[in-house]
Motif scaffolding. Structure first.
Motif, PDB file in Angstrom:
ATOM      1  N   GLN A 203     -29.781 -37.433  13.625  1.00  0.00           N
ATOM      2  CA  GLN A 203     -28.654 -36.860  14.353  1.00  0.00           C
ATOM      3  C   GLN A 203     -29.295 -35.830  15.280  1.00  0.00           C
ATOM      4  O   GLN A 203     -29.991 -34.932  14.819  1.00  0.00           O
ATOM      5  CB  GLN A 203     -27.683 -36.162  13.412  1.00  0.00           C
ATOM      6  CG  GLN A 203     -27.068 -37.078  12.358  1.00  0.00           C
ATOM      7  CD  GLN A 203     -26.048 -36.337  11.490  1.00  0.00           C
ATOM      8  OE1 GLN A 203     -25.201 -35.604  11.982  1.00  0.00           O
ATOM      9  NE2 GLN A 203     -26.149 -36.509  10.191  1.00  0.00           N
ATOM     10  N   VAL A 204     -29.084 -35.993  16.569  1.00  0.00           N
ATOM     11  CA  VAL A 204     -29.844 -35.191  17.535  1.00  0.00           C
ATOM     12  C   VAL A 204     -28.971 -34.156  18.238  1.00  0.00           C
ATOM     13  O   VAL A 204     -27.836 -34.444  18.630  1.00  0.00           O
ATOM     14  CB  VAL A 204     -30.503 -36.099  18.592  1.00  0.00           C
ATOM     15  CG1 VAL A 204     -31.293 -35.270  19.601  1.00  0.00           C
ATOM     16  CG2 VAL A 204     -31.417 -37.119  17.918  1.00  0.00           C
ATOM     17  N   GLY A 205     -29.533 -32.973  18.371  1.00  0.00           N
ATOM     18  CA  GLY A 205     -28.885 -31.934  19.168  1.00  0.00           C
ATOM     19  C   GLY A 205     -29.721 -31.625  20.395  1.00  0.00           C
ATOM     20  O   GLY A 205     -30.936 -31.426  20.293  1.00  0.00           O
ATOM     21  N   CYS A 206     -29.101 -31.628  21.568  1.00  0.00           N
ATOM     22  CA  CYS A 206     -29.793 -31.136  22.760  1.00  0.00           C
ATOM     23  C   CYS A 206     -28.986 -29.938  23.254  1.00  0.00           C
ATOM     24  O   CYS A 206     -28.186 -29.381  22.497  1.00  0.00           O
ATOM     25  CB  CYS A 206     -29.929 -32.241  23.804  1.00  0.00           C
ATOM     26  SG  CYS A 206     -28.359 -32.881  24.389  1.00  0.00           S
ATOM     27  N   GLY A 207     -29.182 -29.526  24.478  1.00  0.00           N
ATOM     28  CA  GLY A 207     -28.389 -28.399  24.974  1.00  0.00           C
ATOM     29  C   GLY A 207     -29.120 -27.624  26.035  1.00  0.00           C
ATOM     30  O   GLY A 207     -30.309 -27.827  26.263  1.00  0.00           O
ATOM     31  N   MET A 208     -28.359 -26.747  26.693  1.00  0.00           N
ATOM     32  CA  MET A 208     -28.957 -26.010  27.805  1.00  0.00           C
ATOM     33  C   MET A 208     -28.655 -24.529  27.710  1.00  0.00           C
ATOM     34  O   MET A 208     -27.721 -24.120  27.042  1.00  0.00           O
ATOM     35  CB  MET A 208     -28.465 -26.552  29.151  1.00  0.00           C
ATOM     36  CG  MET A 208     -26.970 -26.614  29.351  1.00  0.00           C
ATOM     37  SD  MET A 208     -26.205 -28.081  28.603  1.00  0.00           S
ATOM     38  CE  MET A 208     -24.581 -28.004  29.357  1.00  0.00           C
ATOM     39  N   MET A 209     -29.476 -23.758  28.397  1.00  0.00           N
ATOM     40  CA  MET A 209     -29.177 -22.342  28.550  1.00  0.00           C
ATOM     41  C   MET A 209     -28.203 -22.217  29.706  1.00  0.00           C
ATOM     42  O   MET A 209     -28.345 -22.889  30.723  1.00  0.00           O
ATOM     43  CB  MET A 209     -30.450 -21.564  28.878  1.00  0.00           C
ATOM     44  CG  MET A 209     -31.201 -21.135  27.645  1.00  0.00           C
ATOM     45  SD  MET A 209     -32.647 -20.198  28.083  1.00  0.00           S
ATOM     46  CE  MET A 209     -33.532 -21.386  29.049  1.00  0.00           C
ATOM     47  N   VAL A 210     -27.249 -21.344  29.536  1.00  0.00           N
ATOM     48  CA  VAL A 210     -26.225 -21.164  30.562  1.00  0.00           C
ATOM     49  C   VAL A 210     -26.599 -19.948  31.412  1.00  0.00           C
ATOM     50  O   VAL A 210     -26.816 -18.867  30.881  1.00  0.00           O
ATOM     51  CB  VAL A 210     -24.843 -20.952  29.899  1.00  0.00           C
ATOM     52  CG1 VAL A 210     -23.773 -20.745  30.957  1.00  0.00           C
ATOM     53  CG2 VAL A 210     -24.515 -22.133  28.986  1.00  0.00           C
ATOM     54  N   GLY A 211     -26.698 -20.163  32.718  1.00  0.00           N
ATOM     55  CA  GLY A 211     -27.038 -19.047  33.606  1.00  0.00           C
ATOM     56  C   GLY A 211     -28.516 -18.722  33.607  1.00  0.00           C
ATOM     57  O   GLY A 211     -28.900 -17.585  33.884  1.00  0.00           O
ATOM     58  N   LYS A 261     -16.511 -21.868  29.220  1.00  0.00           N
ATOM     59  CA  LYS A 261     -16.025 -23.021  30.000  1.00  0.00           C
ATOM     60  C   LYS A 261     -16.814 -24.269  29.642  1.00  0.00           C
ATOM     61  O   LYS A 261     -16.254 -25.346  29.449  1.00  0.00           O
ATOM     62  CB  LYS A 261     -16.172 -22.743  31.503  1.00  0.00           C
ATOM     63  CG  LYS A 261     -15.088 -21.858  32.054  1.00  0.00           C
ATOM     64  CD  LYS A 261     -15.093 -21.879  33.576  1.00  0.00           C
ATOM     65  CE  LYS A 261     -15.954 -20.769  34.121  1.00  0.00           C
ATOM     66  NZ  LYS A 261     -15.845 -20.640  35.590  1.00  0.00           N
ATOM     67  N   LEU A 262     -18.143 -24.109  29.544  1.00  0.00           N
ATOM     68  CA  LEU A 262     -18.967 -25.282  29.224  1.00  0.00           C
ATOM     69  C   LEU A 262     -18.691 -25.783  27.808  1.00  0.00           C
ATOM     70  O   LEU A 262     -18.638 -26.991  27.572  1.00  0.00           O
ATOM     71  CB  LEU A 262     -20.452 -24.952  29.411  1.00  0.00           C
ATOM     72  CG  LEU A 262     -20.897 -25.025  30.880  1.00  0.00           C
ATOM     73  CD1 LEU A 262     -22.232 -24.327  31.083  1.00  0.00           C
ATOM     74  CD2 LEU A 262     -21.000 -26.483  31.349  1.00  0.00           C
ATOM     75  N   LEU A 263     -18.491 -24.872  26.860  1.00  0.00           N
ATOM     76  CA  LEU A 263     -18.162 -25.301  25.492  1.00  0.00           C
ATOM     77  C   LEU A 263     -16.891 -26.152  25.517  1.00  0.00           C
ATOM     78  O   LEU A 263     -16.843 -27.245  24.933  1.00  0.00           O
ATOM     79  CB  LEU A 263     -17.959 -24.096  24.573  1.00  0.00           C
ATOM     80  CG  LEU A 263     -19.218 -23.363  24.100  1.00  0.00           C
ATOM     81  CD1 LEU A 263     -18.845 -22.046  23.409  1.00  0.00           C
ATOM     82  CD2 LEU A 263     -20.058 -24.232  23.157  1.00  0.00           C
ATOM     83  N   ALA A 264     -15.876 -25.662  26.209  1.00  0.00           N
ATOM     84  CA  ALA A 264     -14.598 -26.383  26.240  1.00  0.00           C
ATOM     85  C   ALA A 264     -14.743 -27.734  26.943  1.00  0.00           C
ATOM     86  O   ALA A 264     -14.231 -28.750  26.469  1.00  0.00           O
ATOM     87  CB  ALA A 264     -13.537 -25.527  26.927  1.00  0.00           C
ATOM     88  N   ILE A 265     -15.470 -27.759  28.054  1.00  0.00           N
ATOM     89  CA  ILE A 265     -15.643 -29.018  28.787  1.00  0.00           C
ATOM     90  C   ILE A 265     -16.421 -30.023  27.932  1.00  0.00           C
ATOM     91  O   ILE A 265     -16.064 -31.201  27.845  1.00  0.00           O
ATOM     92  CB  ILE A 265     -16.348 -28.777  30.150  1.00  0.00           C
ATOM     93  CG1 ILE A 265     -15.428 -27.963  31.075  1.00  0.00           C
ATOM     94  CG2 ILE A 265     -16.747 -30.098  30.806  1.00  0.00           C
ATOM     95  CD1 ILE A 265     -16.089 -27.492  32.371  1.00  0.00           C
TER      96      ILE A 265
END
Ligand code: 5AD
Ligand code: FES
Length: 355
Positions: A203-211, A261-265
């Motif tokens: 089960q993979v998690g990716c993600g980005m830094m915001v700003g 906003k990104l969490l909700a989107i």
């Protein structure tokens, strides 16, 4: 905002919820708006979708920061190799197992082993740690967050019993990636690692830094397109926060608002995704994690690392939770989650569409 504009935004939020897709321009408009009525409508849609799948449950993951040695030099990161002011530590095999035992007693059923890219922990050593945790706590999930490796190493850890792997992509734009990392790190290898992990069965998690420095709205849209295409089981997103011993020390931090906003989107794009309300979000705003949960997040990660090393795992400045005992950290988190009307649960909280 004019009534007409609000109607436009509500229509695109409804459509995002229904069709899980928007045009690039619509994503950009959502990422740019700061209208409170629109944002509340967006967060409400994210909560509705998350409750339809996960109810009011918030999953706990026990975070064990077991080494702050790192061979890399990510330009944003406080524990990068070149930071001579970072006081280094490694937990012993016994200390890691102790953290899990304490966590188990406190009700944790997922342990996240996070560390820098530390060559001291060879594949053999990692396998021994994973096997021992699984032998003692066969009902628990093990998540690794130890950076890029070769496919064969990922495979060995999976064979040993690791279930999940977190590796943020940081940004889906190659040129932007190269502005955040030195030239000996490669965007292609990061993306290849994520692909390998998925193919092996994690089960993979990716993600980005915001700003993060140089990030534009177009980069964020690219991140959303990447998430749609890659379909991770988890997405870790937190605001960038400058660290005083990095070349980005004078850069602006990301914002709580953009993170929410990104969490909700992302909740609307990938309805059953696991979304943590991160420590970085709690660092920028004392109510940041609560706000994250109210914008669609459904995971929190209290820190289980021994208190004497807590203050040394500093990826960014002013990090919270560096003084509390594990028991204190979980008590605090549970209380915070309850103020939002949601409730912490002890189960493994597997991604619903997995296995
Ligand atoms: N601010 C916010 N997040 C950071 N990370 C590393 N440095 C920072 C920083 N200065 C994040 C990266 C990494 C994760 C473990 O922590 O996204 O993948
Ligand atoms: Fe350690 Fe980036 S500084 S992985």
């Amino acid at each position: 905002m004019a009534e007409k504009r609000i109607t436009y935004f509500k229509e695109i939020i409804d459509r995002l919820e229904k069709e899980k897709n928007l045009s690039d321009d619509e994503f950009k408009a959502l990422l740019e708006t700061e209208d409170e009525e629109v944002l509340e409508y967006l967060y409400a849609a994210a909560r509705r979708v998350r409750e339809g799948i996960y109810g009011k449950d918030v999953y706990l993951r026990g975070l064990i920061e077991f080494t702050n040695f790192c061979k890399n030099n990510c330009k944003y990161c406080g524990i990068r190799n070149g930071n001579k002011n970072c006081e280094r530590y490694r937990l012993t095999f016994e200390q890691i197992i102790d953290c899990c035992n304490i966590g188990y007693e406190l009700g944790f059923r997922t342990f996240v082993l996070q560390g820098g890219e530390d060559m001291y922990y060879t594949d053999e050593k990692m396998e021994m740690i994973i096997r021992e945790i699984k032998r003692l706590h066969p009902d628990c999930a093990i998540t690794l967050s130890i950076g890029e490796k070769e496919r064969e190493s990922f495979r060995r850890f999976f064979e040993a019993g690791a279930d999940r792997y977190l590796l943020r992509h940081e940004t889906a734009d190659k040129a932007h990636y190269e502005m955040l990392h030195p030239s000996d790190m490669s965007f292609e290898h990061r993306m290849q690692s994520l692909k390998d992990l998925k193919e092996i069965g994690y089960q993979v998690g990716c993600g980005m830094m915001v700003g993060s420095p140089y990030q534009t709205i177009d980069h964020m849209v690219k991140d959303l397109r990447f998430l749609q295409d890659f379909r991770p089981q988890m997405v870790g997103m937190g605001p960038f926060i400058p660290h005083h011993d990095t070349e980005f020390k004078d850069e602006k931090a990301g914002t709580v608002l953009m993170t929410l906003k990104l969490l909700a989107i992302v909740r609307l794009l990938l309805p059953d995704v696991l979304l943590p309300a991160t420590t970085a979000l709690g660092t920028l705003d004392p109510k940041g994690r609560e706000k994250g949960i109210l914008a669609g997040a459904n995971v929190v990660m209290p820190n289980l690392s021994p208190t004497d090393v807590r203050g040394k795992y500093l990826l960014y400045d002013n990090k919270i939770c560096t003084g509390d005992e594990a028991a204190e950290c979980i008590r605090c988190m549970t209380g915070r989650v309850e103020t939002t009307g949601y409730k912490v649960v002890s189960s493994r909280g597997d991604h619903v569409n997995f296995v």
